[in-house]
Design an enzyme around this catalytic site. Structure first.
Site, PDB file in Angstrom:
ATOM      1  N   ASP A  52      22.947 -19.456 -23.997  1.00  0.00           N
ATOM      2  CA  ASP A  52      22.169 -19.064 -25.173  1.00  0.00           C
ATOM      3  C   ASP A  52      21.845 -20.295 -26.033  1.00  0.00           C
ATOM      4  OD1 ASP A  52      21.071 -17.230 -27.014  1.00  0.00           O
ATOM      5  OD2 ASP A  52      22.982 -17.016 -28.086  1.00  0.00           O
ATOM      6  N   HIS A  53      20.590 -20.441 -26.424  1.00  0.00           N
ATOM      7  CA  HIS A  53      20.168 -21.543 -27.312  1.00  0.00           C
ATOM      8  C   HIS A  53      20.630 -22.921 -26.837  1.00  0.00           C
ATOM      9  CE1 HIS A  53      18.371 -19.127 -30.495  1.00  0.00           C
ATOM     10  NE2 HIS A  53      19.393 -18.307 -30.388  1.00  0.00           N
ATOM     11  N   HIS A  58      19.302 -14.969 -37.465  1.00  0.00           N
ATOM     12  CA  HIS A  58      20.699 -15.021 -37.047  1.00  0.00           C
ATOM     13  C   HIS A  58      21.629 -14.916 -38.254  1.00  0.00           C
ATOM     14  CE1 HIS A  58      18.870 -17.421 -33.607  1.00  0.00           C
ATOM     15  NE2 HIS A  58      19.445 -16.412 -33.013  1.00  0.00           N
ATOM     16  N   GLY A  59      22.776 -14.294 -38.055  1.00  0.00           N
ATOM     17  CA  GLY A  59      23.804 -14.277 -39.094  1.00  0.00           C
ATOM     18  C   GLY A  59      23.799 -12.995 -39.912  1.00  0.00           C
ATOM     19  N   HIS A 112      16.170 -11.941 -31.066  1.00  0.00           N
ATOM     20  CA  HIS A 112      17.401 -12.607 -31.500  1.00  0.00           C
ATOM     21  C   HIS A 112      17.778 -12.070 -32.881  1.00  0.00           C
ATOM     22  CE1 HIS A 112      17.933 -16.072 -28.604  1.00  0.00           C
ATOM     23  NE2 HIS A 112      16.858 -15.456 -28.159  1.00  0.00           N
ATOM     24  N   GLY A 113      18.968 -12.439 -33.345  1.00  0.00           N
ATOM     25  CA  GLY A 113      19.412 -11.958 -34.665  1.00  0.00           C
ATOM     26  C   GLY A 113      19.462 -10.449 -34.664  1.00  0.00           C
ATOM     27  N   SER A 172      21.973  -8.145 -34.383  1.00  0.00           N
ATOM     28  CA  SER A 172      22.959  -7.274 -35.028  1.00  0.00           C
ATOM     29  C   SER A 172      22.602  -7.136 -36.510  1.00  0.00           C
ATOM     30  CB  SER A 172      24.374  -7.816 -34.829  1.00  0.00           C
ATOM     31  OG  SER A 172      24.570  -9.043 -35.482  1.00  0.00           O
ATOM     32  N   ASN A 208      19.660  -9.792 -28.530  1.00  0.00           N
ATOM     33  CA  ASN A 208      20.806 -10.690 -28.751  1.00  0.00           C
ATOM     34  C   ASN A 208      21.578 -10.218 -29.963  1.00  0.00           C
ATOM     35  OD1 ASN A 208      19.607 -12.144 -26.708  1.00  0.00           O
ATOM     36  ND2 ASN A 208      19.930 -14.113 -27.708  1.00  0.00           N
TER      37      ASN A 208
HETATM   38  P1  13P Z   1      23.242 -12.247 -34.516  1.00  0.00           P
HETATM   39  O1  13P Z   1      24.534 -13.025 -34.479  1.00  0.00           O
HETATM   40  O2  13P Z   1      22.540 -12.382 -35.816  1.00  0.00           O
HETATM   41  O3  13P Z   1      23.425 -10.848 -34.070  1.00  0.00           O
HETATM   42  O4  13P Z   1      22.282 -12.965 -33.445  1.00  0.00           O
HETATM   43  C1  13P Z   1      22.753 -13.221 -32.153  1.00  0.00           C
HETATM   44  C2  13P Z   1      21.757 -14.031 -31.407  1.00  0.00           C
HETATM   45  O5  13P Z   1      20.577 -13.979 -31.642  1.00  0.00           O
HETATM   46  C3  13P Z   1      22.267 -14.903 -30.328  1.00  0.00           C
HETATM   47  O6  13P Z   1      21.256 -15.716 -29.804  1.00  0.00           O
END
Ligand code: 13P
Length: 279
Positions: free
Chosen positions: A83-84, A183-184, A211-212, A214, A233
């Site tokens: 990832d990334h 993210h976060g 992405h991001g 959650s 993700n």
């Molecule tokens: P979150 O941690 O915000 O859920 O994002 C995860 C992510 O995008 C991993 O690449």
């Protein structure tokens, strides 16, 4: 059953679901994810993020063999994904270790360099049979960050026409696009640009990645899946659930902390997979 990113995303497209894609910076998270996917009989993606290595959580060399062993042992389809990855040499090491999917993140680079380096990663991955995800536009804060710095995120959302050109010229298997998630931890409710996502989906031939993921509402998960998102993700809110299970409690044995956090993370991951799979 170990599968490639391309294979697992084609399952998602056929079933009109999104595959949950979760980070594994420790054994507890890996066991929570596999446990949830097996309990629900759903495909899943295990991810090692380069930034988690930089945060001192675990190295790719330490965790990849454990991720691969877990994937091979289970009966549900599992992709083992990097990832990334922000540098090409790091991704080359990941391919040698056996990752079946890699993400090259050139979102911080000038556009032309992002195109060139993504093409280089596609050529490298072809040698091992792994699939490639890449990003155009930017999601802001990396994993473990705080979404508070995203005052004017629209300026870095994915441009649909640029996305089409990026996919066609680079030959990637999946496109990460920015349309309002970050993210976060969310400090205010995310407002997603669904029209932009539909436009990207209409122009781009490969599966799309959010992405991001959650911290997004169930209704919004369903709406993005209907607009072409095939991989979500997800990490921060799973890790938060683990922390909440032990916060304020007193333990005398460290393994009891791990057990309580693993159980809470498994429940959180299972709830996400249920929504992503329309269960
Ligand atoms: P979150 O941690 O915000 O859920 O994002 C995860 C992510 O995008 C991993 O690449």
């Amino acid at each position: 059953m170990l599968v490639t990113l391309k294979e697992i995303l084609s399952i998602a497209e056929t079933k009109k679901i999104a595959v949950g894609s979760f980070n594994t910076p420790n054994l507890a998270s890996l066991r929570a994810i596999i446990g949830a996917a097996e309990a629900l009989c759903q495909p899943v993606i295990l991810m090692h993020a380069q930034v988690h290595e930089e945060m001192g959580l675990c190295t790719m060399e330490e965790v990849a063999p454990i991720m691969l062993a877990a994937a091979k042992k289970t009966s549900v389809p599992v992709c083992v994904h990097l990832d990334h990855g922000t540098d090409v040499e790091y991704i080359r090491r990941g391919l040698t270790l056996g990752f079946t999917g890699v993400m090259f993140d050139g979102s911080a680079l000038p556009t032309e360099e992002n195109f060139e380096k993504t093409k280089e990663v596609v050529r490298m991955a072809a040698e091992t049979g792994a699939s490639v995800e890449a990003e155009i536009g930017s999601m802001g804060s990396r994993e473990g960050g705080n979404a508070a710095d995203m005052e004017h995120p629209e300026s870095i959302y994915t441009d649909p026409v640029m996305a089409k050109q990026f996919v066609e010229e680079t030959g990637i298997d999946a496109l990460a696009c920015a349309f309002g998630t970050v993210h976060g931890l969310y400090v205010k409710e995310p407002k997603l640009d669904f029209d932009r996502l539909s436009e990207i989906d209409a122009l781009v031939s490969v599966p799309l990645v959010m992405h991001g993921g959650s911290g997004v509402s169930e209704e919004d998960y369903r709406r993005v899946i209907a607009r072409g998102i095939a991989k979500i993700n997800y990490y921060t809110y799973m890790a938060k659930a683990g922390a909440e299970a032990i916060n304020g409690k007193t333990f005398t044995q460290y393994h009891d902390i791990v057990r309580a956090a693993t159980e809470a993370m498994q429940q959180n991951v299972a709830a996400a997979i249920r929504v992503f799979s329309g269960l």
